[in-house]
Design a protein around this motif. Sequence first.
Motif, mmCIF file in Angstrom:
data_model
loop_
_atom_site.group_PDB
_atom_site.id
_atom_site.type_symbol
_atom_site.label_atom_id
_atom_site.label_comp_id
_atom_site.label_asym_id
_atom_site.label_seq_id
_atom_site.Cartn_x
_atom_site.Cartn_y
_atom_site.Cartn_z
ATOM 1 N N PRO A 145 20.617 2.136 -5.471
ATOM 2 C CA PRO A 145 20.873 3.321 -6.289
ATOM 3 C C PRO A 145 22.291 3.863 -6.103
ATOM 4 O O PRO A 145 22.896 3.715 -5.043
ATOM 5 C CB PRO A 145 19.844 4.325 -5.779
ATOM 6 N N HIS A 157 15.636 -4.667 -8.867
ATOM 7 C CA HIS A 157 15.320 -3.900 -7.664
ATOM 8 C C HIS A 157 13.802 -3.768 -7.511
ATOM 9 O O HIS A 157 13.270 -3.954 -6.415
ATOM 10 C CB HIS A 157 15.980 -2.521 -7.720
ATOM 11 N N TYR A 217 17.948 3.628 -12.524
ATOM 12 C CA TYR A 217 17.395 3.162 -11.249
ATOM 13 C C TYR A 217 15.937 3.586 -11.153
ATOM 14 O O TYR A 217 15.606 4.694 -11.545
ATOM 15 C CB TYR A 217 18.193 3.762 -10.089
ATOM 16 N N PRO A 218 15.060 2.745 -10.639
ATOM 17 C CA PRO A 218 15.279 1.375 -10.179
ATOM 18 C C PRO A 218 15.257 0.391 -11.344
ATOM 19 O O PRO A 218 14.392 0.470 -12.216
ATOM 20 C CB PRO A 218 14.104 1.130 -9.236
ATOM 21 N N CYS A 219 16.194 -0.529 -11.345
ATOM 22 C CA CYS A 219 16.264 -1.537 -12.404
ATOM 23 C C CYS A 219 15.196 -2.611 -12.159
ATOM 24 O O CYS A 219 14.517 -2.615 -11.138
ATOM 25 C CB CYS A 219 17.653 -2.155 -12.455
ATOM 26 N N CYS A 265 21.566 2.087 -11.337
ATOM 27 C CA CYS A 265 21.720 0.865 -10.543
ATOM 28 C C CYS A 265 23.208 0.646 -10.286
ATOM 29 O O CYS A 265 24.015 0.706 -11.214
ATOM 30 C CB CYS A 265 21.131 -0.318 -11.304
ATOM 31 N N ARG A 266 23.550 0.407 -9.040
ATOM 32 C CA ARG A 266 24.950 0.216 -8.660
ATOM 33 C C ARG A 266 25.543 -1.025 -9.316
ATOM 34 O O ARG A 266 26.736 -1.082 -9.597
ATOM 35 C CB ARG A 266 25.038 0.101 -7.143
ATOM 36 N N HIS A 290 21.281 -4.243 -6.124
ATOM 37 C CA HIS A 290 20.837 -3.317 -7.170
ATOM 38 C C HIS A 290 20.367 -1.998 -6.555
ATOM 39 O O HIS A 290 19.328 -1.456 -6.919
ATOM 40 C CB HIS A 290 19.744 -3.968 -8.018
#
Length: 103
Positions: free
Chosen positions: A45, A66, A61-63, A54-55, A43
């Motif tokens: 960035p 993460h 982000y941040p989820c 979140c990737r 998770h």
Amino acid sequence: MSRPAPVALARQPVDGGVLREIPLPPYVTVEDVQFAVRAVVVHAPRIWSGGTICRNDASPYPCRLHRWGRRVLALRGLPPAEIDALVERGDPAAGPGPYRPGA
């Protein structure tokens, strides 16, 4: 013919329209650390046209995962610079440094 009973949809707990934080474990085990490393790496960035997301799930982000992973690793004694280094390496199976109580 009888009709099937309606199915209640599972609802995520919300607090003012925002999902609550994932609870921390009562004490951090080796397995918790492994999950936390995976959470912060998977998770990570990603820069997008609308900002940083979140990737993994494209949430802002941040989820939640993460943030949970960072909190668990901080409880384990890792400073933010080491957590950032784990994210930078990008290896979800990487192990953090040795446990340093009180760090």
